[in-house]
Design a protein around this motif. Structure first.
Motif, PDB file in Angstrom:
ATOM      1  N   ASP A 180      72.747 -42.715  31.340  1.00  0.00           N
ATOM      2  CA  ASP A 180      73.060 -44.304  31.218  1.00  0.00           C
ATOM      3  C   ASP A 180      72.836 -44.890  32.567  1.00  0.00           C
ATOM      4  OD1 ASP A 180      75.382 -43.555  32.547  1.00  0.00           O
ATOM      5  OD2 ASP A 180      76.554 -44.569  30.989  1.00  0.00           O
ATOM      6  N   GLU A 181      72.723 -44.115  33.640  1.00  0.00           N
ATOM      7  CA  GLU A 181      72.630 -44.832  35.086  1.00  0.00           C
ATOM      8  C   GLU A 181      70.948 -45.198  34.966  1.00  0.00           C
ATOM      9  OE1 GLU A 181      73.257 -44.179  39.922  1.00  0.00           O
ATOM     10  OE2 GLU A 181      74.047 -42.851  38.626  1.00  0.00           O
ATOM     11  N   ARG A 182      70.096 -44.772  34.241  1.00  0.00           N
ATOM     12  CA  ARG A 182      68.642 -45.028  34.424  1.00  0.00           C
ATOM     13  C   ARG A 182      68.642 -46.505  34.388  1.00  0.00           C
ATOM     14  NH1 ARG A 182      65.758 -40.609  30.911  1.00  0.00           N
ATOM     15  NH2 ARG A 182      67.012 -41.254  29.124  1.00  0.00           N
ATOM     16  N   GLU A 183      68.936 -47.259  33.495  1.00  0.00           N
ATOM     17  CA  GLU A 183      68.870 -48.513  33.079  1.00  0.00           C
ATOM     18  C   GLU A 183      69.190 -49.370  34.420  1.00  0.00           C
ATOM     19  OE1 GLU A 183      70.360 -52.107  30.078  1.00  0.00           O
ATOM     20  OE2 GLU A 183      70.876 -50.127  29.763  1.00  0.00           O
ATOM     21  N   VAL A 213      51.592 -36.896  35.496  1.00  0.00           N
ATOM     22  CA  VAL A 213      50.368 -35.936  34.970  1.00  0.00           C
ATOM     23  C   VAL A 213      49.447 -36.690  34.633  1.00  0.00           C
ATOM     24  CG1 VAL A 213      49.793 -33.812  33.321  1.00  0.00           C
ATOM     25  CG2 VAL A 213      52.030 -33.983  34.445  1.00  0.00           C
ATOM     26  N   PRO A 214      48.147 -36.826  35.173  1.00  0.00           N
ATOM     27  CA  PRO A 214      47.148 -37.527  34.762  1.00  0.00           C
ATOM     28  C   PRO A 214      46.836 -37.391  33.326  1.00  0.00           C
ATOM     29  CG  PRO A 214      46.652 -36.339  36.895  1.00  0.00           C
ATOM     30  CD  PRO A 214      47.862 -35.884  36.393  1.00  0.00           C
ATOM     31  N   GLY A 215      46.507 -38.610  32.657  1.00  0.00           N
ATOM     32  CA  GLY A 215      46.057 -38.406  31.316  1.00  0.00           C
ATOM     33  C   GLY A 215      47.106 -38.090  30.208  1.00  0.00           C
ATOM     34  N   ALA A 216      48.395 -38.038  30.609  1.00  0.00           N
ATOM     35  CA  ALA A 216      49.371 -37.436  29.558  1.00  0.00           C
ATOM     36  C   ALA A 216      50.446 -38.422  29.951  1.00  0.00           C
ATOM     37  CB  ALA A 216      50.128 -36.006  30.040  1.00  0.00           C
ATOM     38  N   GLU A 217      50.940 -39.425  28.818  1.00  0.00           N
ATOM     39  CA  GLU A 217      51.893 -40.374  28.998  1.00  0.00           C
ATOM     40  C   GLU A 217      53.336 -39.751  28.862  1.00  0.00           C
ATOM     41  OE1 GLU A 217      52.973 -44.525  26.594  1.00  0.00           O
ATOM     42  OE2 GLU A 217      51.333 -43.337  25.959  1.00  0.00           O
ATOM     43  N   TYR A 269      63.839 -20.208  37.560  1.00  0.00           N
ATOM     44  CA  TYR A 269      64.238 -21.737  38.111  1.00  0.00           C
ATOM     45  C   TYR A 269      64.181 -22.747  36.992  1.00  0.00           C
ATOM     46  CZ  TYR A 269      63.255 -19.284  42.394  1.00  0.00           C
ATOM     47  OH  TYR A 269      63.101 -18.547  43.410  1.00  0.00           O
ATOM     48  N   GLY A 270      65.147 -23.586  36.982  1.00  0.00           N
ATOM     49  CA  GLY A 270      65.113 -24.860  36.271  1.00  0.00           C
ATOM     50  C   GLY A 270      64.880 -26.170  36.911  1.00  0.00           C
ATOM     51  N   ILE A 271      65.404 -27.225  36.431  1.00  0.00           N
ATOM     52  CA  ILE A 271      65.189 -28.477  37.168  1.00  0.00           C
ATOM     53  C   ILE A 271      66.417 -29.110  37.473  1.00  0.00           C
ATOM     54  CG2 ILE A 271      62.815 -29.014  36.027  1.00  0.00           C
ATOM     55  CD1 ILE A 271      64.376 -31.060  34.349  1.00  0.00           C
ATOM     56  N   ASN A 272      66.385 -29.739  38.496  1.00  0.00           N
ATOM     57  CA  ASN A 272      67.725 -30.347  38.814  1.00  0.00           C
ATOM     58  C   ASN A 272      67.776 -31.936  37.916  1.00  0.00           C
ATOM     59  OD1 ASN A 272      69.417 -32.557  40.510  1.00  0.00           O
ATOM     60  ND2 ASN A 272      68.910 -31.440  42.178  1.00  0.00           N
ATOM     61  N   GLN A 273      68.849 -31.611  37.392  1.00  0.00           N
ATOM     62  CA  GLN A 273      69.447 -32.729  36.325  1.00  0.00           C
ATOM     63  C   GLN A 273      69.451 -34.364  36.912  1.00  0.00           C
ATOM     64  OE1 GLN A 273      69.619 -33.236  33.388  1.00  0.00           O
ATOM     65  NE2 GLN A 273      70.893 -34.957  33.089  1.00  0.00           N
ATOM     66  N   ALA A 274      69.915 -34.492  38.199  1.00  0.00           N
ATOM     67  CA  ALA A 274      69.649 -35.619  38.966  1.00  0.00           C
ATOM     68  C   ALA A 274      68.369 -36.064  39.197  1.00  0.00           C
ATOM     69  CB  ALA A 274      70.516 -35.728  40.283  1.00  0.00           C
ATOM     70  N   GLY A 275      67.663 -34.982  39.204  1.00  0.00           N
ATOM     71  CA  GLY A 275      66.234 -35.476  39.685  1.00  0.00           C
ATOM     72  C   GLY A 275      65.560 -35.859  38.463  1.00  0.00           C
ATOM     73  N   TYR A 276      65.880 -35.524  37.450  1.00  0.00           N
ATOM     74  CA  TYR A 276      65.300 -35.881  36.161  1.00  0.00           C
ATOM     75  C   TYR A 276      65.845 -37.268  35.765  1.00  0.00           C
ATOM     76  CZ  TYR A 276      65.606 -36.759  30.977  1.00  0.00           C
ATOM     77  OH  TYR A 276      65.717 -37.596  29.853  1.00  0.00           O
ATOM     78  N   VAL A 277      67.185 -37.377  35.867  1.00  0.00           N
ATOM     79  CA  VAL A 277      67.635 -38.848  35.623  1.00  0.00           C
ATOM     80  C   VAL A 277      67.031 -39.801  36.411  1.00  0.00           C
ATOM     81  CG1 VAL A 277      69.644 -40.330  35.904  1.00  0.00           C
ATOM     82  CG2 VAL A 277      69.948 -38.068  34.893  1.00  0.00           C
ATOM     83  N   ILE A 278      66.968 -39.563  37.840  1.00  0.00           N
ATOM     84  CA  ILE A 278      66.320 -40.716  38.624  1.00  0.00           C
ATOM     85  C   ILE A 278      64.581 -40.947  38.341  1.00  0.00           C
ATOM     86  CG2 ILE A 278      65.649 -41.281  41.153  1.00  0.00           C
ATOM     87  CD1 ILE A 278      68.527 -39.927  41.818  1.00  0.00           C
ATOM     88  N   HIS A 279      64.216 -39.811  38.224  1.00  0.00           N
ATOM     89  CA  HIS A 279      62.668 -39.830  38.055  1.00  0.00           C
ATOM     90  C   HIS A 279      62.121 -40.122  36.733  1.00  0.00           C
ATOM     91  CE1 HIS A 279      61.871 -38.142  42.247  1.00  0.00           C
ATOM     92  NE2 HIS A 279      62.919 -37.892  42.204  1.00  0.00           N
ATOM     93  N   SER A 280      62.746 -39.982  35.702  1.00  0.00           N
ATOM     94  CA  SER A 280      62.410 -40.299  34.448  1.00  0.00           C
ATOM     95  C   SER A 280      62.653 -41.716  34.316  1.00  0.00           C
ATOM     96  CB  SER A 280      63.313 -39.460  33.384  1.00  0.00           C
ATOM     97  OG  SER A 280      64.681 -39.595  33.454  1.00  0.00           O
ATOM     98  N   ALA A 281      63.649 -42.327  34.936  1.00  0.00           N
ATOM     99  CA  ALA A 281      63.931 -43.809  34.785  1.00  0.00           C
ATOM    100  C   ALA A 281      62.758 -44.402  35.224  1.00  0.00           C
ATOM    101  CB  ALA A 281      65.189 -43.989  35.589  1.00  0.00           C
ATOM    102  N   ILE A 282      62.311 -44.284  36.508  1.00  0.00           N
ATOM    103  CA  ILE A 282      61.133 -44.998  37.269  1.00  0.00           C
ATOM    104  C   ILE A 282      59.842 -44.576  36.516  1.00  0.00           C
ATOM    105  CG2 ILE A 282      60.042 -45.375  39.423  1.00  0.00           C
ATOM    106  CD1 ILE A 282      62.865 -44.480  40.834  1.00  0.00           C
ATOM    107  N   HIS A 283      59.571 -43.371  36.127  1.00  0.00           N
ATOM    108  CA  HIS A 283      58.202 -43.180  35.527  1.00  0.00           C
ATOM    109  C   HIS A 283      58.411 -43.819  34.227  1.00  0.00           C
ATOM    110  CE1 HIS A 283      56.451 -40.476  38.496  1.00  0.00           C
ATOM    111  NE2 HIS A 283      57.603 -39.682  38.534  1.00  0.00           N
ATOM    112  N   GLY A 284      59.519 -43.917  33.472  1.00  0.00           N
ATOM    113  CA  GLY A 284      59.580 -44.474  32.097  1.00  0.00           C
ATOM    114  C   GLY A 284      59.520 -46.044  32.079  1.00  0.00           C
TER     115      GLY A 284
END
Length: 255
Positions: A155-158, A47-51, A88-103
């Protein structure tokens, strides 16, 4: 009756709305080119401008149904900040994989993950992606991540981040493909050509004949020629044409 499109647009900045339109377009393009997997997989953008905030698809919608206004905004902790349709919610695997990389990667704006037939097939080959055609040689720095089961464990994010390193391309062993980039346009273009590279490899291997692999010096030269410091980054020039393609078919991704 309230218009959900107007409601969402009034709640976000113009920069975020533009990001939403581009991300929705990416979902539609992935579907158009046969790289979607029913309601599964995920594409995200910052999201632009939002860390620490990014947009992801509502879990339960087809890629061809995604619009700018339906995208869910979440943060690195997994908190839902804006969900236009709580059905609708969000896909947990999507959160894990993408939060790892964005973070971990400040240089990454967009992350794409697919489960295509060709991508999964190459992910199961011990040899990985082979430099047997010019398209394949574009990917001189492919990362690999060993399969650990469905990616729902935080814990797979690392390990995902460690394996990806500074690469924009990763093959998830026995799983699928992942690309990322400094824009939606660049990440999509990388995935499009990575998918084609996998198809080329499978076609060549199916011939059951000896493969011609260029000398390592030529492979490295070719990979370098594809680097963004040598030419305009792939995806930027093509993106307006991609949007025109979508607009000729269905403009609802912009809603």
């Amino acid at each position: 009756m309230n218009n959900p499109v107007q409601n969402v647009r009034s709640l976000v900045s113009e920069a975020e709305w533009e990001a939403r339109v581009n991300l929705a377009a990416c979902y539609r393009l992935v579907a158009h080119f046969g790289m979607s997997d029913l309601i599964y997989n995920h594409i995200t953008c910052h999201v632009p401008g939002a860390e620490g905030e990014f947009l992801i698809n509502p879990y339960g919608m087809l890629y061809e149904e995604i619009t700018a206004s339906c995208l869910v905004k979440i943060n690195l902790a997994g908190d839902i900040l804006l969900n236009p349709n709580p059905t609708y919610g969000i896909n947990q695997a999507g959160y894990v994989i993408h939060s790892a990389i964005h973070g971990a990667r400040a240089d990454v704006d967009c992350v794409i993950h697919t489960h295509t037939r060709a991508g999964m097939a190459v992910s199961a080959l011990e040899c990985g992606l082979l430099p047997i055609a010019q398209t394949n040689m574009r990917f001189g720095k492919v990362a690999y991540h060993d399969y650990e089961g469905v990616a729902v464990d935080v814990d797979e994010r690392e390990r995902l981040v460690a394996d990806l390193g500074s690469s924009d391309v990763m093959i998830l062993r026995n799983h699928g493909l992942l690309t990322c980039g400094p824009s939606v346009a660049e990440a999509f273009n990388t995935m499009y050509w990575l998918e084609n590279a996998c198809k080329v490899q499978l076609d060549a291997l199916a011939c059951n004949a000896a493969l011609i692999v260029p000398p390592q010096k030529v492979i490295e030269k070719t990979a370098n020629q594809f680097e963004p410091h040598v030419r305009r980054p792939y995806g930027i020039m093509e993106w307006p044409a991609m949007l025109r393609l979508l607009d000729r078919r269905d403009t609802s991704y912009r809603d």
